[in-house]
Scaffold this active site. Structure first.
Site, short mmCIF file in Angstrom:
data_model
loop_
_atom_site.label_atom_id
_atom_site.label_comp_id
_atom_site.label_asym_id
_atom_site.label_seq_id
_atom_site.Cartn_x
_atom_site.Cartn_y
_atom_site.Cartn_z
N ASP A 1 0.84 -1.19 0.00
CA ASP A 1 0.00 0.00 0.00
C ASP A 1 0.88 1.25 0.00
O ASP A 1 1.88 1.34 0.73
CB ASP A 1 -0.88 -0.02 1.25
CG ASP A 1 -1.89 1.10 1.28
OD1 ASP A 1 -2.73 1.18 0.36
OD2 ASP A 1 -1.83 1.92 2.22
N GLU B 1 1.53 -0.72 -5.14
CA GLU B 1 0.57 0.33 -5.46
C GLU B 1 1.39 1.62 -5.50
O GLU B 1 1.69 2.22 -4.47
CB GLU B 1 -0.52 0.44 -4.40
CG GLU B 1 -1.53 1.54 -4.74
CD GLU B 1 -2.17 2.19 -3.52
OE1 GLU B 1 -3.26 2.76 -3.67
OE2 GLU B 1 -1.57 2.17 -2.43
#
Length: 560
Positions: A212, A277
């Site tokens: 993330d 990401e």
């Protein structure tokens, strides 16, 4: 069952190169105990469904102990399962069953920030300014005569200032919600802790990590001002990143972190991987995250953001394949995820949006590389736009008025009324309510219906897994696509070794496959591509015997 027999594709160490990965938003996938919240045993009970769907791996959103301010992306304990999802035994049973079915497991890791109830941050709040406890986070003195102005002008992705002041006068940085304080990744304790967290989950058998905010852990020295000229939003910040203007994203030093992580992944057998990401200023900078000494993949968000036009998709695909060639690794394709409006709705909603979504799925599955599906897209679910405000839980909603909750509504499995079999009989209402009109969209209602979106996905994924033209060689670099000449508004390309004939048309290799997508706004004749293998909508035959592809449709052809 031997996992290699259950799924030979995932038995390879480089399984991730061509995998179809299914994103599970754990809270909204399946509820095993009737409390209205999805959990690990719910996932376990639905593993056969996912295996039948034809995916190769599951990516699980955070299930760690958390106060759930941001749906679990505010982690209080990275080594424990939150009680709402189960416990470590539930996780172990789930992953054991998944591996027996030949399904790999990718888990989310959230390294940019912790929860504000993480023991480290609790200790930091109790400690004095300048303490070792505060040095693990981004604490700073304020500006102005009394320090009552934030240390700089950075704004939160969720809207509003990126700084919160404490009663003792210091400020702490949070690129997202105030309940998500940013870690100081120049601190050796932070780096050592996350290396141990990786090992903890690798020891439990996880096959990979989705990282993330992989571009955000390092902030520019001195924390310089950006110079905002207007109110900003997360989307505005991404636009500015494209101009190289954000000092808290994509700093060069972030790559040192991944060069330390890669040997850890490589030290475990069986093909462990990581996907970033990451947002970057250019394709070349994004490509830096991928390579033999860093990460295996990075998400290609441009494909998700493409507009419904041949030119837009063509440009995005060419750019992504060029990025893949830079690093010699296949790209990724994704149409929806837990942060984005579902693509049925983005493409027009209703009948128009659904037929475009079905066509986009065939386009995506025909492209070289790996593909990431978001739960429920195989059912053709639209965004739920009319959730009552008091039920919305996205922290961005109170700050910006925008909410991601509409794509997180629990899945409809069976039955005629909400919660559509999300939990066992007698369950309470799901944590977000499903619309009253979703009965025709349940997995039970669509199973066995040859015209349903579920069966389209099952057939497409089965062909993708077995067709020689769509199975990239394990060592392939993700290329292997040849564009074909078409009329305006139509995309056509061929996959396969003999991808073009002498006259520039599709090749005649029996192992080839041609994908055609009609974005022109009118039915089009599609001559010379061979027999239809699969189509997102019925392909008719014109008076001249030539196949006619309807509006907003895609088809796969087998060249003669």
């Amino acid at each position: 069952m031997d996992p290699a027999q259950a799924n030979p594709r995932t038995a390879r160490d480089d399984w991730w190169r061509t995998a179809a990965v299914y994103q599970v938003y754990v809270r909204s996938f399946a509820d095993s105990d009737g409390d209205g919240i999805g959990d690990l045993q719910g996932i376990r009970s639905r593993l056969p469904y996912l295996r039948e769907l034809g995916v190769d791996a599951l990516w699980l959103t955070p299930f760690y102990r958390s106060p759930m301010v941001d749906g679990g992306y505010d982690v209080a304990d990275y080594r424990q399962v939150d009680p709402m999802f189960g416990d470590l035994t539930d996780f172990d049973e789930m992953i054991t069953d998944a591996h027996a079915l030949g399904l790999r497991i990718i888990v989310d890791i959230v390294p940019n920030h912790t929860s504000d109830v993480h023991p480290w941050f609790v200790a930091a709040l109790a400690a004095a300014p300048g303490s070792a406890e505060r040095d693990r986070y981004m604490f700073r003195d304020g500006r102005g005569e009394n320090g009552d102005e934030p240390p700089n002008d950075w704004e939160s992705i969720f809207g509003g200032p990126a700084w919160t002041r404490l009663p003792d006068g210091q400020w702490y940085l949070h690129l997202f919600d105030p309940a998500q304080p940013d870690l100081n990744w120049r601190h050796p304790e932070v780096r050592a802790e996350f290396e141990q967290i990786l090992r903890f989950w690798l020891d439990r058998g996880v096959d990979g990590f989705r990282i993330d905010v992989a571009h955000g852990m390092i902030k520019a020295d001195g924390l310089p001002d950006i110079g905002w000229t207007s109110a900003t939003t997360g989307r505005r910040q991404i636009e500015l990143l494209g101009k190289g203007r954000l000092p808290y994203f994509d700093q060069d030093e972030v790559h040192d972190i991944y060069r330390a992580w890669r040997p850890i992944l490589d030290s475990y057998p069986g093909g462990r991987m990581a996907v970033a990401e990451a947002w970057a200023e250019t394709p070349q900078r994004l490509a830096r995250y991928i390579g033999p000494d860093e990460l295996h993949q990075a998400f290609n968000f441009d494909f998700l953001d493409a507009t419904w036009s041949a030119d837009s998709f063509h440009k995005v695909i060419d750019t992504a394949l060029a990025e893949a060639s830079i690093v010699g690794a296949p790209t990724t394709w994704v149409l929806s995820n837990h942060d984005k409006q579902r693509h049925v709705t983005r493409y027009g909603d209703g009948e128009v949006g659904l037929r475009r979504a079905r066509a986009a799925a065939l386009l995506m599955f025909a492209l070289p590389g790996s593909t990431y599906l978001y739960q429920g897209e195989e059912l053709g679910l639209p965004e739920v736009l009319d959730l009552p405000d008091h039920l919305r839980q996205d922290p961005a909603f109170s700050r910006t008025g925008r909410s991601r909750d509409g794509c997180r509504v629990p899945l409809p499995w069976s039955g005629d009324t909400p919660p559509y079999g999300f939990g066992p009989a007698g369950s309470v209402e799901s944590w977000l309510p499903a619309p009253a009109g979703w009965a025709p969209l349940t997995a039970q209602a669509q199973a066995g219906d040859p015209d349903s979106t579920l069966e389209l996905y099952r057939r497409a994924l089965a062909i993708r897994a077995e067709h020689p033209a769509l199975r990239d060689a394990p060592a392939g670099d993700g290329t292997g696509l040849t564009w074909l000449e078409t009329e305006p508004g139509v995309l056509a390309f061929q996959r396969g070794d003999d991808a073009r004939s002498a006259d520039g048309g599709p090749g005649d290799d029996a192992a080839g496959l041609v994908c055609v997508v009609n974005l022109s706004g009118a039915p089009v004749s599609v001559p010379g591509y061979g027999a239809v293998l699969l189509a997102s909508a019925p392909v008719s035959t014109g008076p001249d015997g030539v196949p006619v592809l309807p509006i907003d449709a895609a088809a796969w052809f087998s060249p003669r």
